[in-house]
Design a protein around this motif. Structure first.
Motif, PDB file in Angstrom:
ATOM      1  N   VAL A   4      88.741   2.435  55.717  1.00  0.00           N
ATOM      2  CA  VAL A   4      87.424   3.068  55.836  1.00  0.00           C
ATOM      3  C   VAL A   4      87.441   4.396  55.081  1.00  0.00           C
ATOM      4  N   VAL A   5      86.302   4.692  54.439  1.00  0.00           N
ATOM      5  CA  VAL A   5      86.137   6.020  53.805  1.00  0.00           C
ATOM      6  C   VAL A   5      85.018   6.736  54.531  1.00  0.00           C
ATOM      7  N   LEU A  54      83.228   9.491  45.440  1.00  0.00           N
ATOM      8  CA  LEU A  54      83.181   8.293  46.278  1.00  0.00           C
ATOM      9  C   LEU A  54      83.955   7.133  45.623  1.00  0.00           C
ATOM     10  N   ALA A  55      83.739   6.962  44.308  1.00  0.00           N
ATOM     11  CA  ALA A  55      84.451   5.878  43.609  1.00  0.00           C
ATOM     12  C   ALA A  55      85.961   6.107  43.686  1.00  0.00           C
ATOM     13  N   GLU A  56      86.371   7.349  43.513  1.00  0.00           N
ATOM     14  CA  GLU A  56      87.803   7.668  43.580  1.00  0.00           C
ATOM     15  C   GLU A  56      88.339   7.417  44.996  1.00  0.00           C
ATOM     16  N   ALA A  57      87.517   7.782  46.006  1.00  0.00           N
ATOM     17  CA  ALA A  57      87.965   7.606  47.394  1.00  0.00           C
ATOM     18  C   ALA A  57      88.130   6.110  47.701  1.00  0.00           C
ATOM     19  N   LEU A  58      87.195   5.290  47.196  1.00  0.00           N
ATOM     20  CA  LEU A  58      87.302   3.837  47.412  1.00  0.00           C
ATOM     21  C   LEU A  58      88.565   3.298  46.743  1.00  0.00           C
ATOM     22  N   ALA A  59      88.793   3.749  45.518  1.00  0.00           N
ATOM     23  CA  ALA A  59      89.979   3.277  44.796  1.00  0.00           C
ATOM     24  C   ALA A  59      91.257   3.701  45.531  1.00  0.00           C
ATOM     25  N   TYR A  60      91.227   4.925  46.052  1.00  0.00           N
ATOM     26  CA  TYR A  60      92.400   5.452  46.774  1.00  0.00           C
ATOM     27  C   TYR A  60      92.651   4.616  48.042  1.00  0.00           C
TER      28      TYR A  60
END
Ligand code: 3HC
Ligand code: NAI
Length: 697
Positions: A49-50, A178-184
């Motif tokens: 989850v983010v 957000l995109a980076e957080a999803l990838a992380y």
């Protein structure tokens, strides 16, 4: 989930979005939405989850507007413990300012990713509180004891990069948070990263002398305040107790702080500072003029500091002096001030050079033809000021704002020296102007609305706290100060000594005692002003005889090495001088005053209630818009302890009936018309209302 928290899935990742403007504070609705979202995520087929936020910032803390109201479930510590207990990895994605309960939310997540430029911090101490949702227990587990103490005791947010260095943030990204957080999150799932719960970590052991030293330092660093020692206790508990016990004690101490009048005072200041920016009768979106460049006339004590305030905010400045010699003197002081800032670590060498590069000098008013704002800061001479404004009227472009930094003069009269009084306003900075946060904005009779809104917005740009004052002698702050200083001098001849009067006010919480303030400002300033007045207009001689005698004996204050105290030439350390005691006793005798023991309570009440009584008059006359504005002036301009909430909040907290009774006692005892109670005070006591209630009229 609800209006302020949204939950969607993106492939195998659950995405919780908080959207509760302006700063995503943790209102009951946000807490409930987060709890519902976490529970939904726990039972769906996502793998991680983010949590992130829309708008200008990640969650900026508990909702201060809910403080003082009954607790509404879910309580934040319980919510955060449930987040941390999740079986799925939870990643917090931080941007803007993740503060207080907001940062504690991030700390309860298992990983933290932040946008470069974000800041994190635990500013609760500035509200008289301590982090109450696990912050005092989780930060030491990640960052160690010493870094935690610094972060929580200072309350100052730190950049995400620094937070990463001390273990509070795991990854920094430059864009597309957000995109980076999803990838992380996906990366963590794919690599089998653990569900990393901070509460399960051990705290590094430090020697107990670390805590002893911090406790000892609090008497200076946090004089009079109650929250800081409780913070140190909590951090120490993190080392010696289990997480559950440490958190239980944290909650108890948080609740104690919440009920402490200091927190009420500091919360009052938080809102007062922000409300002060709002000008009655003007809407928030009123038009403002574009200010891209500034001219300053007079590069003395004030002009130099004002120039630095603008340059530090990236606004170019032209400084005009009477001749090259005066100009060089002014610029040299600015150079020294910048060098001092670099030496103290306040500015990097490069930043200081950039700011200094924005300040140019001139000796001809024609250099001001194109600037958007001019601030006059020459000697306090009304005729000189009017003459300068008449000249500015000729050289400045149409629409330029013409401001004066006068401390006392009538801004209406200064405006009348021009053919454009609508463009004239007072901008009263405080010394040293590049450091002191207060800006009194003096609204003259004909000041245009957009001039006022422009100057209020500009204050925020140059990081000042602005308060609007009407026109009167000394505006809000210096007008009130007259009674405060008068009482200090009267207490002195009636039985006090400089150090007993200074100690009474300093111990009560003022940044500096009134006698030391006089020495710092220079006793000759008041002396010259009195000499310019006919004797019968100078008031009670007991209130000025001693400083007059000191000035006539060459004791001008710090600048001449001696005033009420004697100062060491190198260190400026002050020592008590028996010669001054002899002068005080002699003058008391000459005035027919029989000296008596005078205790700290009397000294404090006389000085502070003199402020309150005049503040009431200022409110009644409409010179200040609201009581909180006066409080902001005193806390940011005069070293009044913020944890007492400013003089007007203090009066409310003591009880206006008690304040009135004491003022009446002084009036009857001293037979002094200065102690006539302000009509507003008498009226409110008669009606059984507080000032805060009156302000909401
Ligand atoms: N609760 C409620 N309202 C808040 C708020 C909060 N925590 N923080 C800011 N606001 C409101 C302000 O009152 C203001 O309202 P207004 O527009 O009606 O005047 C609006 O949000 C915007 O605030 P600013 O004008 O200050 O906006 P800036 O962009 O200059 O600054 C900020 C934003 C850095 C977040 C600053 O507002 C700030 O420092 N806020 C306080 C943060 C704080 O102290 N958090 C800790 C709270 S205590 C806590 O969390 C306890 C926990 O440990 C249990
Ligand atoms: P200062 O005496 O340090 O500086 C005044 C400067 O103005 C001098 O450098 C002088 O050369 C210059 N000057 C005089 N006439 C000029 C002219 N015609 N053109 C250009 N420059 C000229 O005075 P200070 O203390 O900086 O005060 C300036 C103003 O700020 C005064 O109105 C004062 O009341 C106000 N003020 C002072 C505070 C303080 O603590 N010193 C605090 C707040 C306001």
């Amino acid at each position: 989930m609800n209006d302020v928290v949204n939950y969607v899935t993106d492939g195998n990742i659950g995405v919780i979005t908080v959207n509760s403007p302006p700063v995503n504070a943790l209102s009951q609705a946000v807490r409930q939405g987060l709890l519902d979202a976490i529970r939904t995520a726990a039972s769906d087929d996502t793998e991680a989850v983010v949590i992130h936020c829309d708008g200008r910032t990640f969650i900026a803390g508990a909702d201060i507007k809910e403080f003082g109201k009954p607790h509404a479930e879910p309580l934040l510590p319980d919510l955060l413990n449930e987040i941390e207990a999740s079986q799925k990895i939870i990643v917090a994605a931080l941007h803007g300012t993740a503060l207080g309960g907001g940062f504690e939310t991030a700390l309860s997540c298992h990983y933290r990713i932040a946008l470069d430029g974000a800041k994190v911090g635990l500013p609760e101490v500035k509200l008289g509180l301590l982090p109450g949702a696990g912050g005092t227990q989780r930060v030491p587990r990640l960052a160690g004891v010493e870094a935690s103490l610094e972060l929580i005791l200072s309350g100052t947010p730190i950049p995400a990069g620094r937070a990463a260095d001390i273990g509070l943030v795991d990854k920094i990204v430059n864009a597309d948070l957000l995109a980076e957080a999803l990838a992380y999150a996906r990366h963590l799932v794919e690599t089998g990263a653990p569900v990393r719960r901070t509460s399960e970590l051990a705290v590094e052991n430090v020697d107990s002398s670390v805590f002893d030293a911090v406790f000892a330092g609090l008497s200076k660093r946090a004089r009079g305040q109650t929250a800081p020692s409780r913070i140190v206790e909590c951090v120490q508990n993190a080392m010696t107790m289990s997480f559950a016990d440490g958190q239980k004690r944290e909650r108890e101490l948080f609740t104690e702080c919440m009920h402490d009048p200091q927190s009420a005072a500091l919360q009052h200041m938080f809102f007062a500072e922000r409300v002060a920016l709002k000008v009655a009768g003007l809407s928030d979106d009123a038009p403002i003029r574009d200010v891209k460049s500034v001219g300053i006339i007079g590069g003395g004590t004030m002009g130099g500091g004002i120039a630095m305030s603008f340059a530090n905010a990236g606004i170019p400045v032209t400084l005009v002096e009477i001749n090259d010699e005066a100009l060089q003197r002014g610029l040299t002081i600015i150079d020294k001030n910048y060098a001092g800032s670099v030496k103290r670590g306040k500015l990097s060498g490069d930043k200081a050079a950039d700011c200094r590069g924005l300040i140019n000098g001139a000796t001809d008013y024609s250099a001001l033809g194109d600037v958007d704002l001019v601030i006059e800061a020459v000697f306090e001479d009304p005729e000189l000021k009017k003459d300068i404004f008449a000249r500015l009227d000729k050289v400045c472009k149409r629409g330029a704002i013409l401001a004066t930094n006068t401390s006392y003069q009538d801004v209406n009269e200064i405006a009348a020296a021009t053919k454009r009084p609508q463009d004239v306003v007072g901008m009263h900075f405080f010394s040293p102007a590049h450091i002191m946060k207060l800006l009194e904005v003096v609204r003259a009779e004909r000041t245009a609305d957009d001039v006022l809104t422009t100057v209020m917005a500009l204050a925020k740009r140059i990081r000042k706290v602005a308060v609007v004052s009407g026109v009167c002698y000394g505006f809000i702050g210096n007008r009130m100060l007259q009674g405060y200083f008068r009482e200090a001098q009267l207490c002195l001849v009636e039985g006090g000594l400089p150090e007993s009067i200074d100690a009474a006010l300093y111990d009560w919480g003022m940044a500096m005692g009134p006698i030391s303030v006089g020495d710092l400002a220079g006793l000759d300033v008041g002396y010259k002003a009195r000499q310019a007045q006919p004797e019968e207009e100078r008031g009670d001689p007991a209130a000025y005889r001693v400083p007059d005698v000191l000035v006539e004996a060459g004791r001008l204050g710090q600048k001449s090495g001696k005033g009420f105290y004697t100062y060491d030439a190198d260190t400026r350390t002050k020592t008590w001088d028996p010669e001054v005691q002899a002068i005080i006793e002699r003058e008391a005798d000459a005035l027919g005053i029989e000296r008596r023991p005078i205790d700290a309570d009397e000294i404090v009440d006389r000085l502070i209630y003199a402020l309150v009584n005049e503040g009431m008059r200022i409110l009644e006359e409409g010179i200040a818009q609201r009581p909180g504005d006066i409080d902001v002036v005193y806390v940011y301009g005069y070293g009044f302890p913020a944890w007492r909430g400013g003089p007007m909040h203090y009066a409310d907290a003591i009880g206006l009936d008690k304040v009135l009774a004491r003022i009446e006692e002084f009036r009857d005892r001293f037979g002094d018309e200065n102690w006539a109670p302000a009509p507003l005070l008498t009226k409110l006591v008669g009606e059984g209302r507080t000032l805060a209630e009156w302000a909401e009229r």
